[in-house]
Write an enzyme that holds these catalytic residues in place. Structure first.
Site, mmCIF file in Angstrom:
data_model
loop_
_atom_site.group_PDB
_atom_site.id
_atom_site.type_symbol
_atom_site.label_atom_id
_atom_site.label_comp_id
_atom_site.label_asym_id
_atom_site.label_seq_id
_atom_site.Cartn_x
_atom_site.Cartn_y
_atom_site.Cartn_z
ATOM 1 N N HIS A 124 57.448 -22.808 111.476
ATOM 2 C CA HIS A 124 58.294 -21.838 112.185
ATOM 3 C C HIS A 124 59.178 -22.631 113.145
ATOM 4 O O HIS A 124 58.697 -23.200 114.122
ATOM 5 C CB HIS A 124 57.354 -20.893 112.934
ATOM 6 C CG HIS A 124 58.024 -19.822 113.738
ATOM 7 N ND1 HIS A 124 58.005 -18.497 113.364
ATOM 8 C CD2 HIS A 124 58.712 -19.868 114.908
ATOM 9 C CE1 HIS A 124 58.648 -17.771 114.283
ATOM 10 N NE2 HIS A 124 59.081 -18.583 115.223
ATOM 11 N N HIS B 140 62.767 -23.056 115.523
ATOM 12 C CA HIS B 140 63.925 -22.493 116.202
ATOM 13 C C HIS B 140 65.009 -23.564 116.247
ATOM 14 O O HIS B 140 64.721 -24.748 116.347
ATOM 15 C CB HIS B 140 63.538 -22.028 117.611
ATOM 16 C CG HIS B 140 62.789 -20.723 117.577
ATOM 17 N ND1 HIS B 140 63.382 -19.517 117.877
ATOM 18 C CD2 HIS B 140 61.515 -20.442 117.235
ATOM 19 C CE1 HIS B 140 62.489 -18.540 117.745
ATOM 20 N NE2 HIS B 140 61.345 -19.068 117.353
ATOM 21 N N ARG C 61 60.722 -8.865 113.968
ATOM 22 C CA ARG C 61 59.888 -9.128 115.149
ATOM 23 C C ARG C 61 60.506 -10.250 116.000
ATOM 24 O O ARG C 61 61.128 -9.991 117.017
ATOM 25 C CB ARG C 61 58.451 -9.481 114.703
ATOM 26 C CG ARG C 61 57.405 -9.348 115.790
ATOM 27 C CD ARG C 61 57.355 -10.496 116.773
ATOM 28 N NE ARG C 61 57.182 -11.800 116.126
ATOM 29 C CZ ARG C 61 57.217 -12.952 116.780
ATOM 30 N NH1 ARG C 61 57.417 -12.979 118.075
ATOM 31 N NH2 ARG C 61 57.089 -14.094 116.130
ATOM 32 N N ASP C 62 60.364 -11.483 115.554
ATOM 33 C CA ASP C 62 60.874 -12.595 116.356
ATOM 34 C C ASP C 62 62.381 -12.470 116.556
ATOM 35 O O ASP C 62 62.915 -12.787 117.610
ATOM 36 C CB ASP C 62 60.534 -13.924 115.665
ATOM 37 C CG ASP C 62 60.504 -15.104 116.615
ATOM 38 O OD1 ASP C 62 60.914 -14.936 117.778
ATOM 39 O OD2 ASP C 62 60.096 -16.187 116.203
ATOM 40 N N ASN D 178 65.734 -18.359 115.546
ATOM 41 C CA ASN D 178 65.027 -18.981 114.438
ATOM 42 C C ASN D 178 66.035 -19.622 113.486
ATOM 43 O O ASN D 178 67.218 -19.288 113.502
ATOM 44 C CB ASN D 178 64.272 -17.904 113.638
ATOM 45 C CG ASN D 178 63.120 -17.307 114.415
ATOM 46 O OD1 ASN D 178 62.029 -17.859 114.417
ATOM 47 N ND2 ASN D 178 63.361 -16.193 115.083
ATOM 48 N N CYS E 174 62.151 -16.321 122.323
ATOM 49 C CA CYS E 174 60.908 -15.893 122.953
ATOM 50 C C CYS E 174 61.214 -15.432 124.365
ATOM 51 O O CYS E 174 61.826 -16.157 125.140
ATOM 52 C CB CYS E 174 59.917 -17.053 122.978
ATOM 53 S SG CYS E 174 58.433 -16.673 123.922
#
Ligand code: ZN
Length: 305
Positions: A210, A212, A17-18, A252, A243
């Protein structure tokens, strides 16, 4: 080690996903499923498989239903679907393959508007509603507080704001609160302070983090968060990610880099480093470029016998 370090932690794989959502070229559904299978083979037991968002806004996630339909049947794996609103939650629940809904609340109005077309308070209300929908259908719900450590548009974010959001979402029955450094501006001192405050406020609910690696502080922040009592870490194989609605957002923290750091420090992750590195190389082939994770590009240490 000084701090609240535990002998093992949980990792959530977010590459499907990310990791992929910001990629310009379309990744085949079959490749996404291969990535998910490889992550599970490497030991992943919790994985963010897709997001149920408007395909016009995030074209890369347009195959959410197709991905879910073909997920491996594994009772021991928790599949997370990211959703922003009731419509997304309806879609995720309709697949019958999503075990957990992941909601997103955003700390500032400007970023909340860019990311999901609502105010910050509106995003908290939405997260609460999503969590209640998950519970009503026998699933679990959690939320990530995006831009917990800084906003791409408004700059510094007050810790009290993050705390209030965490409490409001916890009250709705979330099983976990995640703190996200969406744009990679956090530093380890800030992370230690905010994780400790949120952990104390929502205990016994666990805190997930989470990060980055936009400015190179990702691994240091992971280490600081665990010392302050976070127990779950999001990461993306290869360090992919970004994003679409945050200018300058980068990848990430790389799963294999986090695993290398923690396992060498005596903290078990349940993941197999060699399998992760192999997956980094496989994924680089799919993407046709070198991926930003670091340990996948270095000689094994200690050298294999
Ligand atoms: Zn992210």
């Amino acid at each position: 080690m000084t701090g609240l370090y535990t002998s093992s932690i949980e990792m959530v794989e977010v590459s499907p996903r990310d990791g992929l959502q910001n990629e310009k070229r379309e990744i085949a559904t079959a490749d996404k499923l291969a990535l998910i299978s490889r992550a599970i083979s490497a030991g992943t037991r919790r994985i963010e498989v897709t997001s149920f968002v408007n395909p016009r806004a995030v074209p890369q996630m347009a195959d959410a239903e197709a991905v879910c339909a073909a997920l491996p049947s594994r009772d021991d794996v928790t599949y997370i679907g990211l959703v922003m609103n009731q419509r997304g939650a309806d879609r995720a629940l309709a697949t019958r393959r999503i075990d957990q809904l992941g909601a997103v609340a955003v700390t500032t109005d400007t970023f909340a508007m860019a990311n999901q077309g609502q105010s910050s308070d509106g995003s908290v209300d939405a997260a609460r509603a999503i969590i209640e929908m998950a519970r009503a259908s026998g699933r679990t719900g959690q939320a990530t507080i995006a831009a917990s450590f800084g906003c791409p548009f408004e700059g510094e974010v007050a810790e009290d704001r993050v705390l209030a959001m965490a409490l409001a979402i916890a009250e709705a029955g979330a099983v976990e609160i995640g703190l996200a450094d969406t744009i990679g501006v956090a530093n380890p001192a800030h992370v230690a302070r905010l994780v400790a405050r949120v952990r104390e406020a929502i205990a016994p609910l666990p805190v997930r983090v989470h990060f980055h690696n936009t400015r190179g502080t990702g691994l240091a922040n992971v280490w600081a968060a665990l010392g302050a009592g976070a127990v779950t870490v999001d990461a993306s194989i290869g360090g992919l990610g970004g994003c679409p609605f945050a200018p300058g957002a980068a990848g990430n923290v790389a799963t294999e880099d986090v695993v290398n750091m923690l396992e060498r420090a005596g903290i078990a992750t349940g993941l197999n480093l060699a399998a992760l590195i192999e997956t980094n190389h496989w994924l680089a082939g799919v993407m046709d470029r070198r991926l930003p994770g670091m340990v996948a590009h270095t000689p094994a240490f200690p050298a294999a016998a």
